[in-house]
Design a protein around this motif. Structure first.
Motif, PDB file in Angstrom:
ATOM      1  N   ALA A  12      18.341  -3.545 -11.413  1.00 57.54           N
ATOM      2  CA  ALA A  12      18.537  -4.794 -10.668  1.00 57.54           C
ATOM      3  C   ALA A  12      17.194  -5.510 -10.574  1.00 57.54           C
ATOM      4  O   ALA A  12      16.136  -4.869 -10.597  1.00 57.54           O
ATOM      5  N   GLY A  13      17.219  -6.829 -10.506  1.00 58.92           N
ATOM      6  CA  GLY A  13      15.998  -7.607 -10.303  1.00 58.92           C
ATOM      7  C   GLY A  13      15.143  -7.698 -11.561  1.00 58.92           C
ATOM      8  O   GLY A  13      15.646  -7.666 -12.680  1.00 58.92           O
ATOM      9  N   ARG A  14      13.845  -7.755 -11.372  1.00 52.66           N
ATOM     10  CA  ARG A  14      12.903  -7.961 -12.479  1.00 52.66           C
ATOM     11  C   ARG A  14      11.671  -7.098 -12.269  1.00 52.66           C
ATOM     12  O   ARG A  14      11.545  -6.450 -11.217  1.00 52.66           O
ATOM     13  N   VAL A  43      11.268  -0.544  -6.952  1.00 53.22           N
ATOM     14  CA  VAL A  43      11.676   0.639  -6.187  1.00 53.22           C
ATOM     15  C   VAL A  43      12.589   1.512  -7.042  1.00 53.22           C
ATOM     16  O   VAL A  43      13.529   1.008  -7.680  1.00 53.22           O
ATOM     17  N   GLY A  44      12.314   2.793  -7.057  1.00 55.50           N
ATOM     18  CA  GLY A  44      13.183   3.741  -7.774  1.00 55.50           C
ATOM     19  C   GLY A  44      14.552   3.781  -7.113  1.00 55.50           C
ATOM     20  O   GLY A  44      14.686   3.598  -5.901  1.00 55.50           O
ATOM     21  N   ARG A  45      15.559   4.022  -7.943  1.00 55.35           N
ATOM     22  CA  ARG A  45      16.958   3.998  -7.468  1.00 55.35           C
ATOM     23  C   ARG A  45      17.168   4.951  -6.289  1.00 55.35           C
ATOM     24  O   ARG A  45      17.804   4.607  -5.301  1.00 55.35           O
ATOM     25  N   ALA A  46      16.602   6.179  -6.384  1.00 54.47           N
ATOM     26  CA  ALA A  46      16.803   7.172  -5.325  1.00 54.47           C
ATOM     27  C   ALA A  46      16.058   6.774  -4.055  1.00 54.47           C
ATOM     28  O   ALA A  46      16.558   6.962  -2.945  1.00 54.47           O
ATOM     29  N   LEU A  78      14.294  -0.820   1.637  1.00 54.44           N
ATOM     30  CA  LEU A  78      13.912  -0.971   0.232  1.00 54.44           C
ATOM     31  C   LEU A  78      14.991  -1.674  -0.581  1.00 54.44           C
ATOM     32  O   LEU A  78      15.137  -1.422  -1.774  1.00 54.44           O
ATOM     33  N   ASP A  79      15.756  -2.527   0.073  1.00 56.47           N
ATOM     34  CA  ASP A  79      16.777  -3.271  -0.666  1.00 56.47           C
ATOM     35  C   ASP A  79      16.125  -4.384  -1.490  1.00 56.47           C
ATOM     36  O   ASP A  79      15.026  -4.857  -1.162  1.00 56.47           O
ATOM     37  N   LEU A  80      16.812  -4.787  -2.527  1.00 57.04           N
ATOM     38  CA  LEU A  80      16.309  -5.839  -3.408  1.00 57.04           C
ATOM     39  C   LEU A  80      16.032  -7.111  -2.584  1.00 57.04           C
ATOM     40  O   LEU A  80      16.842  -7.495  -1.745  1.00 57.04           O
ATOM     41  N   ASN A  81      14.883  -7.685  -2.835  1.00 58.45           N
ATOM     42  CA  ASN A  81      14.410  -8.924  -2.175  1.00 58.45           C
ATOM     43  C   ASN A  81      13.945  -8.709  -0.734  1.00 58.45           C
ATOM     44  O   ASN A  81      13.553  -9.676  -0.077  1.00 58.45           O
ATOM     45  N   ALA A  82      14.010  -7.466  -0.247  1.00 59.22           N
ATOM     46  CA  ALA A  82      13.527  -7.211   1.118  1.00 59.22           C
ATOM     47  C   ALA A  82      12.001  -7.174   1.108  1.00 59.22           C
ATOM     48  O   ALA A  82      11.367  -6.996   0.053  1.00 59.22           O
ATOM     49  N   ALA A  83      11.391  -7.362   2.260  1.00 62.56           N
ATOM     50  CA  ALA A  83       9.934  -7.280   2.380  1.00 62.56           C
ATOM     51  C   ALA A  83       9.572  -5.983   3.099  1.00 62.56           C
ATOM     52  O   ALA A  83      10.168  -5.654   4.123  1.00 62.56           O
ATOM     53  N   VAL A 124      11.157  -6.555  -5.798  1.00 62.08           N
ATOM     54  CA  VAL A 124      11.655  -7.496  -6.814  1.00 62.08           C
ATOM     55  C   VAL A 124      12.569  -6.823  -7.842  1.00 62.08           C
ATOM     56  O   VAL A 124      13.217  -7.494  -8.634  1.00 62.08           O
ATOM     57  N   GLY A 125      12.620  -5.493  -7.795  1.00 61.50           N
ATOM     58  CA  GLY A 125      13.472  -4.819  -8.777  1.00 61.50           C
ATOM     59  C   GLY A 125      13.740  -3.370  -8.398  1.00 61.50           C
ATOM     60  O   GLY A 125      13.005  -2.773  -7.620  1.00 61.50           O
TER      61      GLY A 125
END
Lengths: 229, 399
Positions: free
Chosen positions: B145-147, B158-161, B169-174, B185-186
Motif C-alpha cells: 500500500a502507498g509509496r 511500515v512493515g506489514r506485521a 502505524l496506519d497508512l497516512n498516519a503521523a 507513506v507506505g
C-alpha cells in the motif's frame, strides 16, 4: 485291541500356593486308543480339566510324560506346542469360546488361518464342517444371534475343521439345557462312530458320560476304573 | 517364506479381532485417543511458536545477501561504521552492480517505543534507516500500500506485521518519534520475514534525528551470486583500512533466532514430555483393560495354535492405532487452532519486537504423530507382554 493314541505315563501335576504344595495329579497313567470315545468323570477339583489341558499341551506336567501319536508333548517348547496344537488338537470348550465379532463361518475358518490353505479352500473347508454340524443355514450369523446349542455346534465345527488327531472336549454340554446337550452328544457320538474321531471328554454329567465308549473316574489325583463310592 | 507369510497372516487376523472389539471398550478407547490428542496438540502448538519465530527470522535471509558489521559485533546494535568504511565496503569485488552502482545499503538501527494494538502497552519497535539501494539489496520486499519514502523527508515505510501489531502505524498516519512527526507513506511485505516487523526510513534523516552524525551500523549488500561470498569476505578482511566482518544474512538471522527458538522449543518439549507421561498412563490403562476384557479370546486363539508373537504385535498394533488416531486428531486440531495465529515476541538479541505467525509445519505434524505412536507403543508393550504370558489353561475359563 485299539492302537494307543494317547499315552499318559506316571504323570504328576502339582501347584504351589504360598508355602503349600497342592498335588492335583499323582503318578497317573492313562491310555486312550485311536478312535476311542473316552469320558473323564470326577467331582469338581479332581483334576479332570488339568489332565485334559496336559494332554492338549496347554499346560506342562510337573513330572511324567504325555505322548500323543508317539510325540512327547511335554518336551515341546511354547512355539512348538502352538504349532502342534494347531495340527493335532481340536478343542471344544464349555463356554464355546467363539470370537464375538466373527460370523460362524469366520469362527470356523480361524484354525485354518494357521495352515497353507488359500482363502477359497478355507471357505470350502469351513462350509463342510458347518454342514457336518448341521448349521449351513447359520453361516453368516454372529454368536450373539445364535442359541447356546448352535454356538457349541460352531465350536465343534471349529474343532474338527482341521481334521485333528484328537478332539478334547471340556464339559461340552455344561452350559446347555438337556435338549441342546443331547444334540451335542449325538453329534460327538456321530463324529466318533462315523468319522473315527478320537474323543476325550471331561464331564461331571453321567447322562453325558453314558454316550462315551469308556468312562474313567478321577478322584484325588488318582484314576479309577469305577465310580468311587 | 511360507513361515513368514503364515506369521504375518496370524498378525493380520489377531489384530483384526482386536480392532473389531474396540467399540466394546469405546469409553476407555476414546479417553486414550483424546488424551493423546491433547498431548500432540500442545506439543505441536508450542513448537509451532518456535517454528513461526524462526521462519519470521530466516524467511528473508538470502544466501546471496551479506551483512557487514564492525569486527567482533554479534548484532547491529553493537556495531558502528563510518562513512569511509561504507565507501570502502561498496568498492569490494563480488557485489552485484547495476549501472556501476553497487547493491549496498548503509543502514542504522534504533529502537523506538510504540503501544501494542492489543494491550496498549509499550513495546520496542525497530526503526531502520536504509540507503537508496535497499530495494535492490532486498528484491523480495514489495509495497502492499502507498509509496516509497522520499529521501530527505520525515517519511516512513511500515512493515506489514508492524502495522498490524502496533498502534498508530496506519497508512497516512503521523507517528511521533523524538521531537518530530513522521508520516506513514507506505506498507511493505517481506514474505513473512523479519523486516515486516520493522519501520524503515531514509538513513540520512534518521542519522540527524538521532544525532548519529555520519555513522552507520551495518551495510546490507547483495552478492553477484552465492559463490562470491568468500571473494567479498576475503577482500574485506584483507583490507588493512577496514576492521569489519561479513556474514550471510541467512546465517545472521538464524543465529539471532537461536536463543528464543531454543527457549520455546525446550519449554514446549518439557511440557509435552510431562503431558506425555500422563497420556502414557491413559494408554496403559486402556490396553490393560483391552487385554483384561479379551483374556479368554486371546487364550482361545493361543489354544487354537496362534503364537505369542502375533498376539504381542496385535496388541501393540491396536494401541498404536488408537495413538495414531489421537495423534492425527491432535495434529489437525493444532493446525486449525494455531497455524497462522499472529503474535509478537521479544528478540533477545536486538531487544526489539518481532511479529510472527505460529507455523504448524508438516515436519511438526510428523513429529507430533511420531510422539503419539511412541506413547502408543510404550502404552501397548506391557499389556501385550502380559497377554502373551497369560497361562492359557486358566485364561480359557475367564468370563
Amino acid at each position: 485291541m485299539l492302537e494307543t493314541l494317547v499315552n499318559v505315563n506316571r504323570m504328576v501335576k502339582s501347584f504351589r500356593r504360598g508355602a503349600e504344595e497342592i498335588h492335583v495329579l499323582e503318578q497317573l497313567d492313562l491310555q486312550v486308543g485311536r478312535g476311542e470315545f473316552l469320558a473323564l468323570m470326577g467331582p469338581s477339583g479332581s483334576g479332570k480339566s488339568t489332565l485334559l489341558n496336559l494332554i492338549g499341551g496347554l499346560d506342562k506336567p510337573t513330572s511324567g510324560t504325555v505322548a500323543v501319536a508317539g510325540e512327547a508333548v511335554e518336551q515341546l517348547n511354547e512355539r512348538q506346542l502352538a504349532a502342534w496344537r494347531a495340527r493335532h488338537i481340536g478343542f471344544v470348550f464349555q463356554f464355546y469360546n467363539l470370537m464375538p465379532t466373527l460370523s460362524a463361518q469366520k469362527n470356523v475358518e480361524l484354525p485354518l488361518l494357521l495352515t497353507q490353505l488359500s482363502a477359497r479352500q478355507r471357505r470350502e473347508h469351513a462350509a463342510a464342517a458347518l454342514e457336518i454340524v448341521g448349521l449351513t443355514h447359520r453361516t453368516s450369523h454372529y454368536p450373539s444371534q445364535m442359541s447356546g446349542g448352535e454356538q457349541q455346534r460352531v465350536g465343534i465345527a471349529r474343532a474338527i475343521v482341521t481334521d485333528p488327531t484328537l478332539l478334547l472336549c471340556d464339559e461340552p454340554t455344561g452350559d446347555l439345557d438337556r435338549k441342546s446337550g443331547d444334540e451335542i452328544l449325538d453329534l460327538l457320538q456321530a463324529l466318533n462312530a462315523q468319522q473315527g474321531k478320537t474323543i476325550v471328554m471331561v464331564t461331571h454329567d453321567p447322562h453325558a458320560s453314558a454316550r462315551a465308549g469308556r468312562v474313567v473316574y478321577l478322584n484325588k489325583g488318582q484314576l479309577l476304573l469305577e465310580k468311587p463310592e | 517364506m511360507n513361515l513368514l507369510l503364515n506369521w504375518l497372516g496370524q498378525i493380520w487376523s489377531v489384530t483384526g479381532f482386536g480392532l473389531r472389539t474396540i467399540p466394546q471398550r469405546k469409553g476407555a478407547s476414546v479417553a486414550a485417543i483424546f488424551g493423546i490428542a491433547g498431548v500432540v496438540a500442545v506439543l505441536v502448538g508450542v513448537l509451532s511458536i518456535a517454528q513461526g519465530f524462526r521462519y519470521a527470522m530466516t524467511a528473508s535471509g538470502s544466501p546471496d545477501t551479506v551483512i557487514v558489521m564492525r569486527k567482533g559485533s554479534d548484532t547491529e546494535m553493537m556495531s558502528g561504521l563510518t562513512r569511509e568504511d561504507v565507501t570502502l565496503v561498496s568498492l569490494k569485488p563480488g557485489l552485484r552492480r547495476s549501472g556501476g552502482v553497487p547493491a549496498a545499503s548503509a543502514e542504522l538501527f534504533v529502537v523506538i517505543n510504540l503501544p501494542k494494538r492489543g494491550t496498549g502497552t509499550d513495546a520496542n519497535v525497530p526503526l531502520r534507516g536504509v540507503g537508496p539501494e535497499t530495494f535492490e539489496v532486498r528484491p523480495q520486499i514489495h509495497l502492499t500500500a502507498g509509496r516509497k519514502f522520499e529521501p530527505g523527508k520525515n517519511e516512513i515505510l511500515v512493515g506489514r506485521a508492524a502495522a498490524r501489531e502496533f498502534a498508530g502505524l496506519d497508512l497516512n498516519a503521523a507517528v511521533r518519534v523524538g521531537t518530530a512527526d513522521w508520516k506513514v507513506v507506505g506498507i511493505f511485505s517481506d514474505e513473512g520475514g523479519i523486516s515486516e516487523s520493522e519501520i524503515w526510513t531514509d538513513a540520512r534523516i534518521l542519522q540527524s534525528a538521532f544525532r548519529r552524525g555520519e555513522t552507520y551500523q551495518s551495510v546490507y549488500a547483495r552478492l553477484d551470486g552465492p559463490g562470491s561470498f568468500e571473494v567479498f569476505k576475503d577482500a574485506l578482511t584483507s583490507d588493512p583500512q577496514l576492521q569489519v566482518d561479513a556474514i550471510r544474512q541467512s546465517d545472521y538471522y538464524s543465529r539471532q533466532s537461536q536463543m528464543t527458538y531454543n527457549l520455546v522449543n525446550g519449554f514446549g518439549s518439557l511440557i509435552s514430555v510431562l503431558m506425555g507421561i500422563g497420556a502414557l498412563f491413559g494408554a496403559l490403562n486402556t490396553m490393560y483393560n483391552a487385554v483384561a476384557t479379551r483374556t479368554r479370546e486371546i487364550a482361545t486363539l493361543r489354544a487354537l495354535g496362534f503364537q505369542s508373537g502375533p498376539v504381542i504385535v496385535s496388541i501393540l498394533a491396536e494401541s498404536m492405532c488408537l495413538a495414531l488416531t489421537g495423534g492425527l486428531i491432535g495434529g489437525v486440531g493444532a493446525y486449525l487452532a494455531f497455524n497462522g495465529f499472529e503474535a509478537t515476541t521479544l528478540n533477545y538479541q536486538s531487544f526489539s519486537q518481532v511479529a510472527f505467525a505460529f507455523a504448524v509445519t508438516p515436519s511438526l505434524l510428523m513429529q507430533g504423530v511420531l510422539y503419539a505412536l511412541l506413547i502408543g507403543f510404550v502404552g501397548g508393550l506391557f499389556p501385550a507382554l502380559r497377554a502373551a504370558r497369560l497361562p492359557i489353561a486358566s485364561a480359557l475359563r475367564e468370563q
